[in-house]
Design a protein around this motif. Structure first.
Motif, PDB file in Angstrom:
ATOM      1  N   GLU A  44      -9.539 -33.574 -12.936  1.00  0.00           N
ATOM      2  CA  GLU A  44      -8.075 -33.457 -12.958  1.00  0.00           C
ATOM      3  C   GLU A  44      -7.548 -32.858 -11.656  1.00  0.00           C
ATOM      4  N   ARG A  45      -8.384 -32.069 -10.999  1.00  0.00           N
ATOM      5  CA  ARG A  45      -7.930 -31.337  -9.811  1.00  0.00           C
ATOM      6  C   ARG A  45      -8.802 -31.668  -8.600  1.00  0.00           C
ATOM      7  N   THR A  46      -9.116 -32.937  -8.386  1.00  0.00           N
ATOM      8  CA  THR A  46      -9.952 -33.272  -7.231  1.00  0.00           C
ATOM      9  C   THR A  46      -9.305 -32.764  -5.945  1.00  0.00           C
ATOM     10  N   VAL A  47     -10.147 -32.371  -5.028  1.00  0.00           N
ATOM     11  CA  VAL A  47      -9.698 -31.827  -3.752  1.00  0.00           C
ATOM     12  C   VAL A  47      -9.273 -32.964  -2.822  1.00  0.00           C
ATOM     13  N   PRO A  48      -8.120 -32.844  -2.158  1.00  0.00           N
ATOM     14  CA  PRO A  48      -7.740 -33.882  -1.196  1.00  0.00           C
ATOM     15  C   PRO A  48      -8.737 -33.920  -0.027  1.00  0.00           C
ATOM     16  N   LEU A  49      -9.077 -35.095   0.423  1.00  0.00           N
ATOM     17  CA  LEU A  49     -10.030 -35.234   1.519  1.00  0.00           C
ATOM     18  C   LEU A  49      -9.618 -34.422   2.736  1.00  0.00           C
ATOM     19  N   GLN A  50      -8.329 -34.368   3.023  1.00  0.00           N
ATOM     20  CA  GLN A  50      -7.861 -33.681   4.221  1.00  0.00           C
ATOM     21  C   GLN A  50      -8.131 -32.173   4.190  1.00  0.00           C
ATOM     22  N   ASP A  51      -8.421 -31.645   3.011  1.00  0.00           N
ATOM     23  CA  ASP A  51      -8.686 -30.210   2.894  1.00  0.00           C
ATOM     24  C   ASP A  51     -10.167 -29.871   3.045  1.00  0.00           C
ATOM     25  N   LEU A  52     -10.991 -30.872   3.301  1.00  0.00           N
ATOM     26  CA  LEU A  52     -12.432 -30.664   3.369  1.00  0.00           C
ATOM     27  C   LEU A  52     -12.961 -30.800   4.793  1.00  0.00           C
ATOM     28  N   ASP A  53     -14.094 -30.149   5.051  1.00  0.00           N
ATOM     29  CA  ASP A  53     -14.786 -30.237   6.331  1.00  0.00           C
ATOM     30  C   ASP A  53     -16.112 -30.954   6.097  1.00  0.00           C
ATOM     31  N   ALA A  54     -16.306 -32.063   6.784  1.00  0.00           N
ATOM     32  CA  ALA A  54     -17.533 -32.851   6.592  1.00  0.00           C
ATOM     33  C   ALA A  54     -18.789 -32.044   6.873  1.00  0.00           C
ATOM     34  N   GLY A  55     -18.679 -31.055   7.740  1.00  0.00           N
ATOM     35  CA  GLY A  55     -19.825 -30.241   8.087  1.00  0.00           C
ATOM     36  C   GLY A  55     -20.304 -29.327   6.982  1.00  0.00           C
ATOM     37  N   ASP A  56     -19.515 -29.225   5.918  1.00  0.00           N
ATOM     38  CA  ASP A  56     -19.869 -28.330   4.805  1.00  0.00           C
ATOM     39  C   ASP A  56     -20.795 -28.985   3.776  1.00  0.00           C
ATOM     40  N   PHE A  57     -21.049 -30.295   3.914  1.00  0.00           N
ATOM     41  CA  PHE A  57     -21.770 -31.002   2.860  1.00  0.00           C
ATOM     42  C   PHE A  57     -23.100 -31.580   3.333  1.00  0.00           C
ATOM     43  N   ASP A  58     -24.095 -31.458   2.459  1.00  0.00           N
ATOM     44  CA  ASP A  58     -25.422 -32.003   2.725  1.00  0.00           C
ATOM     45  C   ASP A  58     -25.560 -33.416   2.176  1.00  0.00           C
ATOM     46  N   ILE A  59     -24.719 -33.750   1.194  1.00  0.00           N
ATOM     47  CA  ILE A  59     -24.731 -35.066   0.554  1.00  0.00           C
ATOM     48  C   ILE A  59     -23.285 -35.529   0.402  1.00  0.00           C
ATOM     49  N   VAL A  60     -23.002 -36.750   0.804  1.00  0.00           N
ATOM     50  CA  VAL A  60     -21.685 -37.362   0.570  1.00  0.00           C
ATOM     51  C   VAL A  60     -21.935 -38.659  -0.184  1.00  0.00           C
ATOM     52  N   TYR A  61     -21.339 -38.751  -1.365  1.00  0.00           N
ATOM     53  CA  TYR A  61     -21.548 -39.922  -2.218  1.00  0.00           C
ATOM     54  C   TYR A  61     -20.191 -40.532  -2.598  1.00  0.00           C
ATOM     55  N   VAL A  62     -20.091 -41.852  -2.472  1.00  0.00           N
ATOM     56  CA  VAL A  62     -18.849 -42.568  -2.790  1.00  0.00           C
ATOM     57  C   VAL A  62     -19.102 -43.577  -3.908  1.00  0.00           C
ATOM     58  N   PRO A  63     -18.599 -43.321  -5.121  1.00  0.00           N
ATOM     59  CA  PRO A  63     -18.701 -44.306  -6.198  1.00  0.00           C
ATOM     60  C   PRO A  63     -17.804 -45.510  -5.899  1.00  0.00           C
ATOM     61  N   GLY A  64     -18.071 -46.596  -6.616  1.00  0.00           N
ATOM     62  CA  GLY A  64     -17.226 -47.771  -6.462  1.00  0.00           C
ATOM     63  C   GLY A  64     -16.114 -47.814  -7.489  1.00  0.00           C
ATOM     64  N   GLY A  65     -15.786 -49.026  -7.869  1.00  0.00           N
ATOM     65  CA  GLY A  65     -14.560 -49.318  -8.589  1.00  0.00           C
ATOM     66  C   GLY A  65     -13.696 -50.096  -7.616  1.00  0.00           C
ATOM     67  N   HIS A  66     -12.991 -51.108  -8.095  1.00  0.00           N
ATOM     68  CA  HIS A  66     -12.242 -51.961  -7.168  1.00  0.00           C
ATOM     69  C   HIS A  66     -11.168 -51.219  -6.379  1.00  0.00           C
ATOM     70  N   GLY A  67     -10.722 -50.069  -6.882  1.00  0.00           N
ATOM     71  CA  GLY A  67      -9.718 -49.308  -6.136  1.00  0.00           C
ATOM     72  C   GLY A  67     -10.137 -48.994  -4.716  1.00  0.00           C
ATOM     73  N   THR A  68     -11.444 -48.797  -4.510  1.00  0.00           N
ATOM     74  CA  THR A  68     -11.938 -48.451  -3.177  1.00  0.00           C
ATOM     75  C   THR A  68     -11.606 -49.508  -2.131  1.00  0.00           C
TER      76      THR A  68
END
Length: 232
Positions: A81-105
Motif C-alpha cells: 500500500e505504501r511502496t516507496v517512489p523510485l526517486q526516493d531511493l539510491d541504487a547504491g543501497d541495494f544488493d539485489i534489484v528485481y523487477v516483476p512483470g505484468g503488462h503495465g511495465t
C-alpha cells in the motif's frame, strides 16, 4: 543483503481501457523467497503508493499459494500500500534489484528515464539484477557509464514475441519486448514452446520468460545471492 522489488505504476492496457499493472505471482513468490533467505526487502514503484495490479493474476479460483499468502499477510499488504517512489531511493543501497512483470511495465519501465539509470547504477555497483516476463522492459533503457546497453552480449529471457501474439496483444503493446532486447544486442534465450518454463542466467543477471518461470527464477535469485555472500 538488501533487495528491492520495483513495480510498475501503469494501470491501463494501452487504448483498450482494460486494467493492468503488475502480475501478482511474479511479485509474491520472489518476495517470500528473498524474505525467507534472510534478505531485507523493500517494495517500490515508479510513482510510489499502491501500485496497480493485473486483476486476472489474483483471481481467487486460480491464484497461486504465494499470492493468497501475500493477500492475507497484513505486513506485506501494508508495504504494498505504501511502496516507496523510485526517486526516493539510491541504487547504491541495494544488493539485489528485481523487477516483476505484468503488462503495465510495457508503458512505464522503458519510458521512465530514472528506471534505466537506477538499474545501470545498481549493476555497476555490483548488484544482482533479476526480472521476469514483461519486467525486462526495465532493462531496455539501462545504459552503462560507457554508453553500452546493459543487456548487450548477455543471455536474457522475457515474454517472447510469439507469446505476445498468442495472447493477441501484439497490436496493443507499445513495442515487442523480445525484439527490443535483440535490437540492443542481447542474446535472447526464449523457450520455443509458448508459456513454457525458461530462465536465463548471465553473471549477475537472471531473467525468466513468463509466470510459469517464476519459481525457477526465484530459486536462481537466491542462488546468486548466496554466491555473492560466499565470495564477499
Amino acid at each position: 543483503m538488501k533487495a528491492l522489488i520495483l513495480l510498475t505504476s501503469h494501470n491501463t492496457l494501452g487504448s483498450t481501457g482494460k486494467p493492468t499493472g503488475f502480475h501478482w505471482v511474479e511479485m509474491a513468490t520472489p518476495y517470500y523467497a528473498l524474505k525467507e533467505a534472510g534478505h531485507d526487502v523493500t517494495l517500490a514503484s515508479i510513482v510510489g503508493g499502491r501500485p496497480p495490479s493485473d486483476p486476472g493474476s489474483s483471481d481467487p479460483d486460480s491464484r497461486e499459494a504465494d499470492v493468497d499468502r501475500f493477500l492475507k499477510d497484513t505486513a506485506a499488504m501494508d508495504a504494498l500500500e505504501r511502496t516507496v517512489p523510485l526517486q526516493d531511493l539510491d541504487a547504491g543501497d541495494f544488493d539485489i534489484v528485481y523487477v516483476p512483470g505484468g503488462h503495465g511495465t510495457m508503458w512505464d519501465m522503458a519510458q521512465t528515464k530514472d528506471v534505466g539509470q537506477f538499474i545501470a547504477k545498481a549493476w555497476e555497483n555490483g548488484a544482482i539484477v533479476g526480472s521476469v516476463c514483461h519486467g525486462p522492459a526495465a532493462l531496455t533503457e539501462a545504459y552503462l557509464s560507457d554508453g553500452t546497453p546493459l543487456v548487450r552480449g548477455k543471455r536474457i529471457n522475457a515474454f517472447t514475441d510469439a507469446e505476445e501474439h498468442a495472447v493477441n496483444l501484439q497490436d496493443v503493446v507499445p513495442y515487442m519486448l523480445e525484439s527490443r532486447l535483440r535490437e540492443l544486442g542481447a542474446i535472447f534465450e526464449g523457450n520455443k514452446d509458448n508459456f513454457g518454463v525458461h530462465v536465463a542466467r548471465d553473471t549477475r543477471l537472471v531473467t525468466g520468460q513468463n509466470p510459469a518461470s517464476v519459481p525457477e527464477l526465484a530459486a536462481a535469485l537466491i542462488d546468486m545471492a548466496q554466491g555473492q555472500q560466499k565470495a564477499a
